[in-house]
Design a protein around this motif. Structure first.
Motif, PDB file in Angstrom:
ATOM      1  N   LYS A   1       4.438   2.183  -6.642  1.00 28.41           N
ATOM      2  CA  LYS A   1       3.006   1.936  -6.446  1.00 28.41           C
ATOM      3  C   LYS A   1       2.750   1.295  -5.084  1.00 28.41           C
ATOM      4  O   LYS A   1       1.814   1.678  -4.380  1.00 28.41           O
ATOM      5  CB  LYS A   1       2.466   1.044  -7.559  1.00 28.41           C
ATOM      6  CG  LYS A   1       2.357   1.738  -8.891  1.00 28.41           C
ATOM      7  CD  LYS A   1       1.918   0.765  -9.980  1.00 28.41           C
ATOM      8  CE  LYS A   1       2.034   1.405 -11.349  1.00 28.41           C
ATOM      9  NZ  LYS A   1       1.825   0.433 -12.428  1.00 28.41           N
ATOM     10  N   ASP A   2       3.585   0.317  -4.722  1.00 24.33           N
ATOM     11  CA  ASP A   2       3.431  -0.352  -3.424  1.00 24.33           C
ATOM     12  C   ASP A   2       3.612   0.634  -2.276  1.00 24.33           C
ATOM     13  O   ASP A   2       2.871   0.608  -1.294  1.00 24.33           O
ATOM     14  CB  ASP A   2       4.431  -1.501  -3.279  1.00 24.33           C
ATOM     15  CG  ASP A   2       4.131  -2.666  -4.214  1.00 24.33           C
ATOM     16  OD1 ASP A   2       3.006  -2.728  -4.774  1.00 24.33           O
ATOM     17  OD2 ASP A   2       5.028  -3.512  -4.400  1.00 24.33           O
ATOM     18  N   LEU A   3       4.593   1.515  -2.399  1.00 23.83           N
ATOM     19  CA  LEU A   3       4.847   2.500  -1.352  1.00 23.83           C
ATOM     20  C   LEU A   3       3.695   3.496  -1.258  1.00 23.83           C
ATOM     21  O   LEU A   3       3.278   3.869  -0.153  1.00 23.83           O
ATOM     22  CB  LEU A   3       6.172   3.219  -1.613  1.00 23.83           C
ATOM     23  CG  LEU A   3       6.640   4.213  -0.560  1.00 23.83           C
ATOM     24  CD1 LEU A   3       6.700   3.582   0.829  1.00 23.83           C
ATOM     25  CD2 LEU A   3       8.002   4.788  -0.935  1.00 23.83           C
ATOM     26  N   ALA A   4       3.154   3.908  -2.392  1.00 21.92           N
ATOM     27  CA  ALA A   4       1.998   4.818  -2.384  1.00 21.92           C
ATOM     28  C   ALA A   4       0.830   4.183  -1.633  1.00 21.92           C
ATOM     29  O   ALA A   4       0.170   4.845  -0.830  1.00 21.92           O
ATOM     30  CB  ALA A   4       1.598   5.171  -3.809  1.00 21.92           C
ATOM     31  N   GLU A   5       0.583   2.910  -1.899  1.00 18.34           N
ATOM     32  CA  GLU A   5      -0.496   2.195  -1.207  1.00 18.34           C
ATOM     33  C   GLU A   5      -0.226   2.125   0.289  1.00 18.34           C
ATOM     34  O   GLU A   5      -1.132   2.314   1.099  1.00 18.34           O
ATOM     35  CB  GLU A   5      -0.621   0.768  -1.756  1.00 18.34           C
ATOM     36  CG  GLU A   5      -1.703   0.603  -2.774  1.00 18.34           C
ATOM     37  CD  GLU A   5      -1.801  -0.833  -3.267  1.00 18.34           C
ATOM     38  OE1 GLU A   5      -1.682  -1.775  -2.457  1.00 18.34           O
ATOM     39  OE2 GLU A   5      -1.997  -0.990  -4.476  1.00 18.34           O
ATOM     40  N   ALA A   6       1.021   1.854   0.650  1.00 17.72           N
ATOM     41  CA  ALA A   6       1.379   1.679   2.060  1.00 17.72           C
ATOM     42  C   ALA A   6       1.157   2.939   2.886  1.00 17.72           C
ATOM     43  O   ALA A   6       0.842   2.858   4.072  1.00 17.72           O
ATOM     44  CB  ALA A   6       2.832   1.222   2.183  1.00 17.72           C
ATOM     45  N   VAL A   7       1.310   4.106   2.263  1.00 14.61           N
ATOM     46  CA  VAL A   7       1.145   5.362   3.002  1.00 14.61           C
ATOM     47  C   VAL A   7      -0.111   6.113   2.594  1.00 14.61           C
ATOM     48  O   VAL A   7      -0.320   7.249   3.018  1.00 14.61           O
ATOM     49  CB  VAL A   7       2.388   6.288   2.867  1.00 14.61           C
ATOM     50  CG1 VAL A   7       3.615   5.638   3.462  1.00 14.61           C
ATOM     51  CG2 VAL A   7       2.620   6.688   1.426  1.00 14.61           C
ATOM     52  N   ASP A   8      -0.933   5.495   1.750  1.00 13.17           N
ATOM     53  CA  ASP A   8      -2.182   6.095   1.287  1.00 13.17           C
ATOM     54  C   ASP A   8      -1.925   7.456   0.636  1.00 13.17           C
ATOM     55  O   ASP A   8      -2.550   8.462   0.972  1.00 13.17           O
ATOM     56  CB  ASP A   8      -3.189   6.216   2.434  1.00 13.17           C
ATOM     57  CG  ASP A   8      -4.603   6.491   1.930  1.00 13.17           C
ATOM     58  OD1 ASP A   8      -4.903   6.104   0.789  1.00 13.17           O
ATOM     59  OD2 ASP A   8      -5.381   7.114   2.668  1.00 13.17           O
ATOM     60  N   ALA A   9      -0.952   7.469  -0.290  1.00 12.67           N
ATOM     61  CA  ALA A   9      -0.571   8.696  -0.983  1.00 12.67           C
ATOM     62  C   ALA A   9      -0.856   8.538  -2.476  1.00 12.67           C
ATOM     63  O   ALA A   9      -1.083   7.438  -2.965  1.00 12.67           O
ATOM     64  CB  ALA A   9       0.915   8.980  -0.777  1.00 12.67           C
ATOM     65  N   THR A  10      -0.826   9.650  -3.183  1.00 13.07           N
ATOM     66  CA  THR A  10      -0.965   9.636  -4.634  1.00 13.07           C
ATOM     67  C   THR A  10       0.421   9.623  -5.252  1.00 13.07           C
ATOM     68  O   THR A  10       1.264  10.452  -4.906  1.00 13.07           O
ATOM     69  CB  THR A  10      -1.713  10.903  -5.115  1.00 13.07           C
ATOM     70  OG1 THR A  10      -2.997  10.925  -4.513  1.00 13.07           O
ATOM     71  CG2 THR A  10      -1.850  10.910  -6.627  1.00 13.07           C
ATOM     72  N   LEU A  11       0.651   8.681  -6.138  1.00 13.34           N
ATOM     73  CA  LEU A  11       1.902   8.632  -6.886  1.00 13.34           C
ATOM     74  C   LEU A  11       1.768   9.615  -8.044  1.00 13.34           C
ATOM     75  O   LEU A  11       0.966   9.416  -8.951  1.00 13.34           O
ATOM     76  CB  LEU A  11       2.159   7.211  -7.397  1.00 13.34           C
ATOM     77  CG  LEU A  11       3.397   7.007  -8.256  1.00 13.34           C
ATOM     78  CD1 LEU A  11       4.666   7.394  -7.501  1.00 13.34           C
ATOM     79  CD2 LEU A  11       3.475   5.566  -8.729  1.00 13.34           C
ATOM     80  N   VAL A  12       2.519  10.706  -7.989  1.00 12.35           N
ATOM     81  CA  VAL A  12       2.433  11.747  -9.003  1.00 12.35           C
ATOM     82  C   VAL A  12       3.145  11.305 -10.273  1.00 12.35           C
ATOM     83  O   VAL A  12       2.620  11.429 -11.376  1.00 12.35           O
ATOM     84  CB  VAL A  12       3.020  13.078  -8.487  1.00 12.35           C
ATOM     85  CG1 VAL A  12       3.028  14.132  -9.582  1.00 12.35           C
ATOM     86  CG2 VAL A  12       2.247  13.554  -7.274  1.00 12.35           C
ATOM     87  N   GLU A  13       4.367  10.778 -10.119  1.00  9.88           N
ATOM     88  CA  GLU A  13       5.119  10.290 -11.271  1.00  9.88           C
ATOM     89  C   GLU A  13       6.307   9.463 -10.826  1.00  9.88           C
ATOM     90  O   GLU A  13       6.765   9.575  -9.689  1.00  9.88           O
ATOM     91  CB  GLU A  13       5.605  11.439 -12.161  1.00  9.88           C
ATOM     92  CG  GLU A  13       6.743  12.252 -11.577  1.00  9.88           C
ATOM     93  CD  GLU A  13       7.278  13.304 -12.557  1.00  9.88           C
ATOM     94  OE1 GLU A  13       7.096  13.149 -13.772  1.00  9.88           O
ATOM     95  OE2 GLU A  13       7.872  14.274 -12.077  1.00  9.88           O
TER      96      GLU A  13
END
Length: 85
Positions: free
Chosen positions: A64-76
């Motif tokens: 989740k933190d990495l998704a936020e950092a790169v402004d991406a959607t965490l698929v699963e």
């Protein structure tokens, strides 16, 4: 198509993906640029979180933190891997 249907489709696509980003003891800060670059070139990127990266946290929290950092959607997240869109 709903967001839920989109996510299910992305999960199907992600099933056969190879891991192309590895998060080690350097943590997520060490891979944010690489993940952002790969996401600019392709729809889905699979990331593996090594034990050294997890420390006292969970793969889900790091993902989740990495998704936020790169402004991406965490698929699963599954096991120690995560898929981003």
């Amino acid at each position: 198509m709903s967001d839920r249907a989109d996510l299910q489709e992305l999960r199907k696509e992600a099933h056969d993906l190879d891991v192309t980003v590895w998060v080690g003891k350097g943590g997520i800060d060490a891979v944010t640029d690489e993940l952002a670059d790969q996401l600019a070139d392709r729809d889905l990127v699979k990331v593996k979180f090594h034990r050294a990266a997890r420390g006292g946290t969970t793969t889900e929290d790091l993902a989740k933190d990495l998704a936020e950092a790169v402004d991406a959607t965490l698929v699963e997240t599954r096991g120690n891997t995560a898929v981003y869109h």
